[in-house]
Scaffold this motif. Structure first.
Motif, PDB file in Angstrom:
ATOM      1  N   GLY A  50       0.782  -1.230   0.000  1.00  0.00           N
ATOM      2  CA  GLY A  50       0.000   0.000   0.000  1.00  0.00           C
ATOM      3  C   GLY A  50       0.818   1.286   0.000  1.00  0.00           C
ATOM      4  N   VAL A  51       1.981   1.270   0.661  1.00  0.00           N
ATOM      5  CA  VAL A  51       2.742   2.516   0.777  1.00  0.00           C
ATOM      6  C   VAL A  51       3.217   2.969  -0.603  1.00  0.00           C
ATOM      7  N   GLU A  53       1.946   2.141  -3.398  1.00  0.00           N
ATOM      8  CA  GLU A  53       0.737   2.483  -4.169  1.00  0.00           C
ATOM      9  C   GLU A  53       0.347   3.952  -3.911  1.00  0.00           C
ATOM     10  N   LYS A 205      -5.329   1.452 -11.389  1.00  0.00           N
ATOM     11  CA  LYS A 205      -5.968   0.517 -10.456  1.00  0.00           C
ATOM     12  C   LYS A 205      -7.447   0.829 -10.256  1.00  0.00           C
ATOM     13  N   SER A 234      -4.372  -9.458  -2.226  1.00  0.00           N
ATOM     14  CA  SER A 234      -3.441  -9.189  -1.118  1.00  0.00           C
ATOM     15  C   SER A 234      -2.084  -9.801  -1.385  1.00  0.00           C
ATOM     16  N   ARG A 235      -1.063  -9.174  -0.830  1.00  0.00           N
ATOM     17  CA  ARG A 235       0.218  -9.863  -0.775  1.00  0.00           C
ATOM     18  C   ARG A 235      -0.012 -11.171  -0.015  1.00  0.00           C
ATOM     19  N   GLY A 264      -2.601 -12.054  -5.810  1.00  0.00           N
ATOM     20  CA  GLY A 264      -1.559 -11.448  -4.991  1.00  0.00           C
ATOM     21  C   GLY A 264      -0.228 -11.449  -5.695  1.00  0.00           C
ATOM     22  N   GLU A 320      -4.667  -5.171  10.242  1.00  0.00           N
ATOM     23  CA  GLU A 320      -4.606  -4.377   9.006  1.00  0.00           C
ATOM     24  C   GLU A 320      -4.411  -2.906   9.359  1.00  0.00           C
ATOM     25  N   GLY A 323      -5.632  -1.113   4.678  1.00  0.00           N
ATOM     26  CA  GLY A 323      -6.243  -2.014   3.697  1.00  0.00           C
ATOM     27  C   GLY A 323      -6.779  -1.218   2.531  1.00  0.00           C
ATOM     28  N   LEU A 324      -5.843  -0.749   1.685  1.00  0.00           N
ATOM     29  CA  LEU A 324      -6.266   0.011   0.492  1.00  0.00           C
ATOM     30  C   LEU A 324      -7.197  -0.815  -0.377  1.00  0.00           C
TER      31      LEU A 324
HETATM   32  N1  UDP Z   1      -1.654  -5.001  -4.701  1.00  0.00           N
HETATM   33  C1  UDP Z   1      -1.184  -5.179  -5.977  1.00  0.00           C
HETATM   34  N2  UDP Z   1      -0.836  -6.427  -6.370  1.00  0.00           N
HETATM   35  C2  UDP Z   1      -0.963  -7.491  -5.553  1.00  0.00           C
HETATM   36  C3  UDP Z   1      -1.445  -7.307  -4.232  1.00  0.00           C
HETATM   37  C4  UDP Z   1      -1.772  -6.046  -3.837  1.00  0.00           C
HETATM   38  O1  UDP Z   1      -1.075  -4.231  -6.761  1.00  0.00           O
HETATM   39  O2  UDP Z   1      -0.642  -8.586  -5.974  1.00  0.00           O
HETATM   40  C5  UDP Z   1      -2.003  -3.652  -4.287  1.00  0.00           C
HETATM   41  C6  UDP Z   1      -3.424  -3.508  -3.832  1.00  0.00           C
HETATM   42  O3  UDP Z   1      -4.286  -3.301  -4.938  1.00  0.00           O
HETATM   43  C7  UDP Z   1      -3.302  -2.286  -2.927  1.00  0.00           C
HETATM   44  C8  UDP Z   1      -1.921  -2.462  -2.325  1.00  0.00           C
HETATM   45  O4  UDP Z   1      -1.196  -3.286  -3.205  1.00  0.00           O
HETATM   46  O5  UDP Z   1      -3.313  -1.101  -3.683  1.00  0.00           O
HETATM   47  C9  UDP Z   1      -1.984  -3.157  -0.980  1.00  0.00           C
HETATM   48  O6  UDP Z   1      -2.301  -2.220  -0.017  1.00  0.00           O
HETATM   49  P1  UDP Z   1      -3.004  -2.632   1.334  1.00  0.00           P
HETATM   50  O7  UDP Z   1      -3.104  -1.397   2.147  1.00  0.00           O
HETATM   51  O8  UDP Z   1      -4.293  -3.324   1.035  1.00  0.00           O
HETATM   52  O9  UDP Z   1      -2.061  -3.712   2.004  1.00  0.00           O
HETATM   53  P2  UDP Z   1      -0.470  -3.790   2.294  1.00  0.00           P
HETATM   54  O10 UDP Z   1       0.076  -4.677   1.219  1.00  0.00           O
HETATM   55  O11 UDP Z   1       0.077  -2.404   2.260  1.00  0.00           O
HETATM   56  O12 UDP Z   1      -0.392  -4.443   3.621  1.00  0.00           O
END
Ligand code: UDP
Length: 419
Positions: A50-51, A53, A205, A234-235, A264, A320, A323-324
């Motif tokens: 997310g950061v 992003e 996105k 999610s990752r 992910g 969390e 949670g973008l």
């Molecule tokens: N995301 C992505 N590809 C992936 C998984 C996540 O681009 O395979 C993006 C998701 O759309 C979101 C960000 O990464 O914009 C994840 O931010 P979030 O705050 O949900 O979780 P973080 O990974 O920062 O814990």
């Protein structure tokens, strides 16, 4: 780029179309005393999570408004990332002691990065350090002239004490810190701001997509258009509870036909992703209703399309920061079934924009409930979109950054909640 540069004003005009021109006028007024200010953001990965992003979108918008904003990324070695992942886990409450060897790696990597960045950081008017990874940089910049903010994106509500005690040693000297919700704030000897993250409605996105693109993604991943689709993006991280998602969908599918897509990728500063992905494959065990996708970091268009194709989006995290992915899905008018934790609570209003759940069984129940009430599902999705439009767009986020910079420059005392 200055605000009056053509590119900058075109960008602002595009945001005005989504957020309203009064919102952009407000930003233009607020930024007036900050024009030309040098603002440097520092984190530890340019892609993934997310950061990254947020920074990808926030920096150009700040520049469009006339702020001299830039983004630096520190680089580390495997021991450094192992250490910072342990910090992440520790801040989110599942900690164990971090060895002196890993702490040494952390400190050395920061010292080395400071050599590269010192001139830039010392000259900046505002430095925003994201998360624990680059926190010690401040101690390497004795000649700094600006204000330094530590921005914590993590759910630090119940940190593992030893980890927090160590990190607090680096963070205490900052001029302020920023947390996403009040519950995450910690006793610190400086002002703390509460600022929620945001999504960018114009990004790859989140922008609107034509039906052809949605059809293409259905075909590419063999998504059955006749079956309800549940999605979690999610990752592969245990805090995101991918195994709980698999269990919830398998439970729900006993009574209601459905398909699940887990989408992910990794983040370059997250060393645990591979092991978690392997656990997911084992749990899925070839179940034909479940697709496990490993996407590249730049698969923004694909994720956008998947979120639009889904009927319900899950974010079943057990911790969390924000949670973008929740706001991303809500912006696409999808109800979200989210873990009852941290920043998800800020976005999912139980029974209104989605459901908050505490177990795979609870998630299964809510999945079935919504799939059997299509009209309610649609209404919740519409409310979710409005809620994000009012609260979690990048324009609100930027307004709060500007207000924070101004209050720091003017010398504020005590905590101030901006959200
Ligand atoms: N995301 C992505 N590809 C992936 C998984 C996540 O681009 O395979 C993006 C998701 O759309 C979101 C960000 O990464 O914009 C994840 O931010 P979030 O705050 O949900 O979780 P973080 O990974 O920062 O814990």
């Amino acid at each position: 780029m200055k605000a009056d540069d053509h590119g900058g004003s075109v960008l602002l005009e595009r945001y005005a179309q989504v957020a309203g021109s009064e919102v952009i006028h407000h930003l233009e007024q607020l930024v007036e005393p900050l024009k030309g200010a040098k603002v440097v953001h520092v984190n530890s990965t340019r892609e993934g999570g997310g950061v990254a992003e947020i920074l990808q979108k926030l920096i150009p918008l700040k520049r469009a408004l006339g702020i001299d904003a830039s983004w630096e990324v520190i680089s580390g070695n495997p021991e450094f990332y192992q250490c910072t992942k342990a910090f992440h886990n520790g801040l989110q409450g599942t900690g164990s002691p971090v060895s002196r060897q890993l702490l040494d790696a952390y400190e050395k990597v920061n010292a080395a990065n400071a050599e590269e960045l010192r001139a830039t950081l010392e000259a900046a008017d505002f430095v925003v350090i994201h998360d624990p990874q680059p926190a010690p940089l401040l101690s390497h910049c004795p000649g700094r002239r600006g204000r330094w903010l530590w921005r914590c994106h993590i759910d630090a509500s119940h940190p593992y004490r030893a980890v927090w005690k160590y990190l607090r040693g680096w963070v205490s000297d900052y001029d302020a810190s920023i947390f996403s919700i009040p519950e995450f704030a910690q006793p610190l000897p400086h002002p703390q701001y509460i600022v929620a993250p945001s999504i960018d409605p114009l990004s790859e996105k989140n922008r609107e997509l034509p039906e052809d693109d949605l059809q293409a993604v259905r075909e590419r991943f063999q998504i059955d258009p006749e079956l309800p689709m549940i999605l979690q993006v999610s990752r592969y991280d245990r805090f995101k509870d991918p195994l709980g998602v698999v269990q919830a969908c398998q439970l729900a599918a006993k009574l209601t036909p459905l398909q699940l897509v887990l989408a992910g990728g990794g983040a370059s500063d997250d060393p645990e992703g591979e092991a978690v992905l392997e656990e997911v494959h084992q749990a899925v065990a070839g179940d034909p209703r479940i697709r496990v996708l490993l996407l590249p970091a730049d698969a923004h268009h694909t994720i956008n399309a998947l979120q639009r194709v889904a009927d319900i989006v899950l974010q079943k995290s057990i911790r969390e920061g924000f949670g973008l992915t929740v706001s991303e899905a809500m912006w696409k008018a999808k109800p979200v079934i989210g873990g009852d934790t941290g920043g998800i609570r800020l976005q999912v209003f139980d029974h209104y924009t989605g459901f908050l759940v505490r177990s795979p069984e609870g998630a299964a129940l809510r999945i079935r409930y919504l799939l059997h009430r299509r009209e309610l599902l649609r209404e919740m999705g519409q409310r979710a979109r409005r809620f994000v439009g009012e609260n979690f767009l990048i324009t609100r986020h930027l307004r709060e950054y500007l207000a924070m910079f101004l209050s720091l420059r003017n010398g504020t005392r005590g905590r101030m909640e901006l959200f």
